[in-house]
Motif scaffolding. Structure first.
Motif, PDB file in Angstrom:
ATOM      1  N   GLU A 206      13.229  20.030  -5.779  1.00  0.00           N
ATOM      2  CA  GLU A 206      12.926  20.909  -6.916  1.00  0.00           C
ATOM      3  C   GLU A 206      11.558  20.607  -7.500  1.00  0.00           C
ATOM      4  N   LYS A 207      11.144  19.335  -7.393  1.00  0.00           N
ATOM      5  CA  LYS A 207       9.834  18.936  -7.946  1.00  0.00           C
ATOM      6  C   LYS A 207       8.719  19.181  -6.932  1.00  0.00           C
ATOM      7  N   PHE A 208       9.052  19.822  -5.823  1.00  0.00           N
ATOM      8  CA  PHE A 208       8.076  20.209  -4.791  1.00  0.00           C
ATOM      9  C   PHE A 208       7.376  19.023  -4.147  1.00  0.00           C
ATOM     10  N   ILE A 209       8.082  17.894  -4.044  1.00  0.00           N
ATOM     11  CA  ILE A 209       7.538  16.760  -3.273  1.00  0.00           C
ATOM     12  C   ILE A 209       8.048  16.962  -1.847  1.00  0.00           C
TER      13      ILE A 209
ATOM     14  N   SER B   5       9.544   1.841  -5.243  1.00  0.00           N
ATOM     15  CA  SER B   5       9.871   1.428  -6.615  1.00  0.00           C
ATOM     16  C   SER B   5       9.101   0.174  -7.006  1.00  0.00           C
ATOM     17  N   GLU B   6       9.103  -0.815  -6.112  1.00  0.00           N
ATOM     18  CA  GLU B   6       8.452  -2.096  -6.438  1.00  0.00           C
ATOM     19  C   GLU B   6       6.939  -1.918  -6.606  1.00  0.00           C
ATOM     20  N   ASN B   7       6.328  -1.081  -5.744  1.00  0.00           N
ATOM     21  CA  ASN B   7       4.881  -0.870  -5.858  1.00  0.00           C
ATOM     22  C   ASN B   7       4.515  -0.157  -7.159  1.00  0.00           C
ATOM     23  N   ALA B   8       5.463   0.626  -7.679  1.00  0.00           N
ATOM     24  CA  ALA B   8       5.216   1.345  -8.937  1.00  0.00           C
ATOM     25  C   ALA B   8       5.557   0.486 -10.158  1.00  0.00           C
ATOM     26  N   GLY B   9       6.103  -0.717  -9.911  1.00  0.00           N
ATOM     27  CA  GLY B   9       6.469  -1.601 -11.015  1.00  0.00           C
ATOM     28  C   GLY B   9       7.837  -1.311 -11.601  1.00  0.00           C
ATOM     29  N   PHE B  10       8.663  -0.525 -10.883  1.00  0.00           N
ATOM     30  CA  PHE B  10      10.022  -0.229 -11.364  1.00  0.00           C
ATOM     31  C   PHE B  10      10.990  -1.303 -10.866  1.00  0.00           C
TER      32      PHE B  10
ATOM     33  N   GLN C 267       7.141  10.138 -12.231  1.00  0.00           N
ATOM     34  CA  GLN C 267       6.753  10.581 -13.573  1.00  0.00           C
ATOM     35  C   GLN C 267       7.745  10.075 -14.614  1.00  0.00           C
ATOM     36  N   ALA C 268       9.038  10.269 -14.317  1.00  0.00           N
ATOM     37  CA  ALA C 268      10.089   9.898 -15.278  1.00  0.00           C
ATOM     38  C   ALA C 268      10.529   8.444 -15.127  1.00  0.00           C
ATOM     39  N   GLU C 269      10.007   7.743 -14.108  1.00  0.00           N
ATOM     40  CA  GLU C 269      10.360   6.343 -13.819  1.00  0.00           C
ATOM     41  C   GLU C 269      11.857   6.176 -13.582  1.00  0.00           C
TER      42      GLU C 269
ATOM     43  N   THR D 181       0.822  -1.221   0.000  1.00  0.00           N
ATOM     44  CA  THR D 181       0.000   0.000   0.000  1.00  0.00           C
ATOM     45  C   THR D 181       0.852   1.265   0.000  1.00  0.00           C
ATOM     46  N   LEU D 182       2.180   1.154   0.107  1.00  0.00           N
ATOM     47  CA  LEU D 182       3.030   2.341   0.259  1.00  0.00           C
ATOM     48  C   LEU D 182       3.169   3.119  -1.053  1.00  0.00           C
ATOM     49  N   GLY D 183       3.100   4.414  -0.957  1.00  0.00           N
ATOM     50  CA  GLY D 183       3.461   5.279  -2.093  1.00  0.00           C
ATOM     51  C   GLY D 183       2.330   5.610  -3.036  1.00  0.00           C
ATOM     52  N   PRO D 184       2.638   6.496  -4.009  1.00  0.00           N
ATOM     53  CA  PRO D 184       1.622   6.972  -4.965  1.00  0.00           C
ATOM     54  C   PRO D 184       1.003   5.863  -5.796  1.00  0.00           C
ATOM     55  N   LEU D 185       1.774   4.808  -6.044  1.00  0.00           N
ATOM     56  CA  LEU D 185       1.249   3.728  -6.884  1.00  0.00           C
ATOM     57  C   LEU D 185       1.019   2.468  -6.060  1.00  0.00           C
ATOM     58  N   GLY D 186       0.865   2.638  -4.765  1.00  0.00           N
ATOM     59  CA  GLY D 186       0.538   1.505  -3.901  1.00  0.00           C
ATOM     60  C   GLY D 186      -0.896   1.065  -4.130  1.00  0.00           C
ATOM     61  N   SER D 187      -1.190  -0.191  -3.805  1.00  0.00           N
ATOM     62  CA  SER D 187      -2.539  -0.720  -4.021  1.00  0.00           C
ATOM     63  C   SER D 187      -3.379  -0.546  -2.764  1.00  0.00           C
ATOM     64  N   ASP D 188      -4.705  -0.655  -2.913  1.00  0.00           N
ATOM     65  CA  ASP D 188      -5.613  -0.569  -1.771  1.00  0.00           C
ATOM     66  C   ASP D 188      -5.899  -1.972  -1.247  1.00  0.00           C
ATOM     67  N   ILE D 189      -6.395  -2.020  -0.014  1.00  0.00           N
ATOM     68  CA  ILE D 189      -6.764  -3.302   0.581  1.00  0.00           C
ATOM     69  C   ILE D 189      -8.251  -3.256   0.901  1.00  0.00           C
ATOM     70  N   LEU D 190      -8.945  -4.349   0.572  1.00  0.00           N
ATOM     71  CA  LEU D 190     -10.366  -4.444   0.883  1.00  0.00           C
ATOM     72  C   LEU D 190     -10.503  -5.330   2.127  1.00  0.00           C
ATOM     73  N   ILE D 191     -11.114  -4.775   3.171  1.00  0.00           N
ATOM     74  CA  ILE D 191     -11.264  -5.510   4.435  1.00  0.00           C
ATOM     75  C   ILE D 191     -12.752  -5.679   4.711  1.00  0.00           C
TER      76      ILE D 191
END
Length: 551
Positions: A496-499, A457-462, A487-489, A43-53
């Motif tokens: 600088e990217k304001f994260i 990285s792993e949650n985003a598929g990198f 964005q750039a993978e 579930t971690l990060g911008p591309l983490g998945s959700d969990i249904l409970i």
């Protein structure tokens, strides 16, 4: 007394008590915590998945908020419960980073497992971790960039808060609508009293139906139409610059049987009692009318007689207003809650520019806008399903807490794994300057922090290993804000990217995770008492019961 040379068996604990101790017990506790970590990792990060409970009653919850997931999981292992507690503490203290703190704690335990298996005392590991976390917290404070509100314009300061809110939303369901919600969150926090920033004065109301972007920000108060009696339809539903009276008074006829017993000899006497009762409530209503109030709100019921009385005089009333809604009305319109209709002065009444009762979806809402005292606001959330709205609410709560912390502690750091990699590099360099077991333990702490960028990285598929090597190289060259660029993978400068994230989030996460890991390592014995049997269990039935003997 002679026992024949044998040592007598001494029974200290009740029969059936489960005891386990030693190194095996520590490793068993670590494995339980790693099971919790494995649940949350995806579930971690911008591309983490959700969990249904699905809970025991069949209620479904879809979320990727660490604290929510752990609260809904029925964790029975006592050591794993510690991770649940630190996640809740992070949620209460900072509002975000609940998944990160649990994953870091699990990784610290994973690294310590090898030392425990090799026979190193858990106290030595704990001492090394304490040293490492004090260095890490000190380093985060050195790295953090202070944003001085006095040196920046209002637009620049607002932009800073919006960047923090956007980072908090990046891993949530509302990520794709972040431009819409970021403005709403920052408006909500800035509408509060900037001295105490009480987030409880931000009302969040969920209304099923419509799209997510049909949600509204009300710079004032909105609450659902309360239960109302006949006559309510004749009351006006719009006011400009109304006078608002807030009461804690019941305006309803009481049945005689509820209060007293009255003995009468003549019918006229009974009529006099009924008339007296009516006169009491009519006197109350007359006093309220004389205050000049256009809107009367009460925490207690306003009955049918009072409703019709107010309708005849073009006064709007609402009874049974929830306590938190009433508190927010007082914060917005001014005035004070009155517990009696006598001696109400003009300063006890509040006001606002505009009041209206409107239809939103399938519900009717009472809305106060343009409030002079507005130290409160309301977010009306829309969505197609209850689970979606509930997750939007959790996401906004995290973002609101982050913006609140950014206002209170205006020090920020870069997100996306940048801070963790910089601290990891700093601790690894420090460990090379010392000797003994502490060197290995601080180095293990440094390695554990790498779990955040690797999991992102792993949650985003990198390719996690490839990006981690690139990050190590970049930080070795002094690029301290280098983190995962989704964005750039690849990797990039996240400052600088304001994260941006408040430094407090990271400091709290590192401290809590280390405390939890040390606590688990310090436990090397578990004693589990057998559940007591029911008081009458195992007893013979009394004579004449259950033996076929008639009573």
């Amino acid at each position: 007394m002679n026992f024949g040379g044998q040592t007598p068996t001494v029974v200290v604990l009740k029969e059936g008590t489960d005891t386990s101790q030693g190194r095996g017990q520590i490793i068993s506790n670590i494995n339980a915590c790693l099971a919790i970590q494995d649940t949350l990792k995806p579930t971690l990060g911008p591309l983490g998945s959700d969990i249904l409970i699905v809970d025991g009653r069949g209620k479904t919850t879809i979320s990727n908020d660490g604290a929510t997931i752990l609260k809904l999981l029925d964790v029975v292992h006592p050591a794993a419960q510690i991770l649940v507690d630190i996640s809740r503490a992070q949620d209460a203290e900072v509002g975000d980073g609940t998944t990160s703190v649990t994953i870091i704690a699990g990784e610290l335990l994973k690294e310590s497992k090898a030392f425990i298996e090799e026979g190193i005392s858990s106290h030595v590991v704990a001492k090394g971790y304490r040293k490492a976390v004090s260095l890490a917290v000190e380093r985060v404070r050195e790295l953090s960039v202070k944003i001085d509100k006095s040196n920046s314009s209002e637009e620049e300061y607002r932009e800073l808060l919006e960047r923090c809110a956007r980072t908090a939303m990046s891993s949530k369901l509302i990520n794709n609508n972040s431009d819409f919600f970021v403005k709403m969150v920052v408006d909500a926090v800035l509408s509060l009293d900037q001295d105490d920033l009480n987030e409880n004065l931000i009302g969040i109301k969920k209304i099923a139906g419509g799209g997510i972007e049909e949600s509204q920000f009300i710079n004032g108060v909105a609450f659902k139409k309360t239960f109302s009696y006949a006559g309510f339809e004749q009351q006006p539903k719009k006011f400009t610059n109304p006078k608002v009276l807030c009461l804690n008074v019941e305006l309803e006829l009481k049945a005689e049987k509820d209060n007293a017993e009255v003995r009468v000899e003549k019918v006229d006497d009974y009529q006099a009692i009924v008339d007296a009762e009516w006169q009491i409530i009519l006197n109350k209503l007359k006093l309220i009318e004389e205050t000049g109030a256009n809107i009367v709100l009460s925490k207690l019921p306003i009955g049918d007689l009072a409703t019709q009385y107010f309708a005849d005089r073009n006064i709007f009333c609402a009874g049974r207003v929830a306590s938190e809604d009433m508190d927010r009305v007082i914060s917005a319109v001014g005035g004070s809650i009155q517990s009696t209709p006598t001696d109400i002065k003009p300063e006890h009444l509040g006001t606002c520019e505009y009041f209206e009762e409107v239809q939103i979806g399938s519900e009717r809402y009472n809305i106060f806008k343009g409030c002079p005292e507005a130290k409160t606001c309301t977010l009306l959330l829309r969505g197609g399903a209850e689970q979606v709205i509930a997750e939007v609410e959790r996401s906004l709560h995290d973002a609101i807490m982050i913006v609140k912390r950014a206002v209170q502690n205006n020090e920020v750091v870069a997100g996306g794994g940048a801070v963790e990699m910089e601290i990891s590099k700093y601790l690894r360099d420090y460990s090379k300057k010392i000797a003994g077991k502490e060197q290995l333990i601080i180095s293990a702490f440094a390695k554990a922090l790498e779990v955040i960028p690797r999991q992102l990285s792993e949650n985003a598929g990198f390719d996690g290993t490839d990006l981690l090597n690139k990050l190590r190289m970049a930080h070795a060259k002094g690029e301290q804000w280098c983190g995962i660029d989704f964005q750039a993978e690849t990797i990039g400068d996240n400052f600088e990217k304001f994260i941006w994230e408040p430094a407090l989030v990271k400091i709290n996460a590192f401290s809590s995770a280390t405390e939890a890991a040390i606590l688990v390592l310090s436990v090397d014995e578990t004693i589990k008492n057998k559940e007591s049997a029911a008081p009458n269990a195992g007893m013979a039935p009394p004579p004449g019961r259950g033996r076929g003997i008639p009573r």
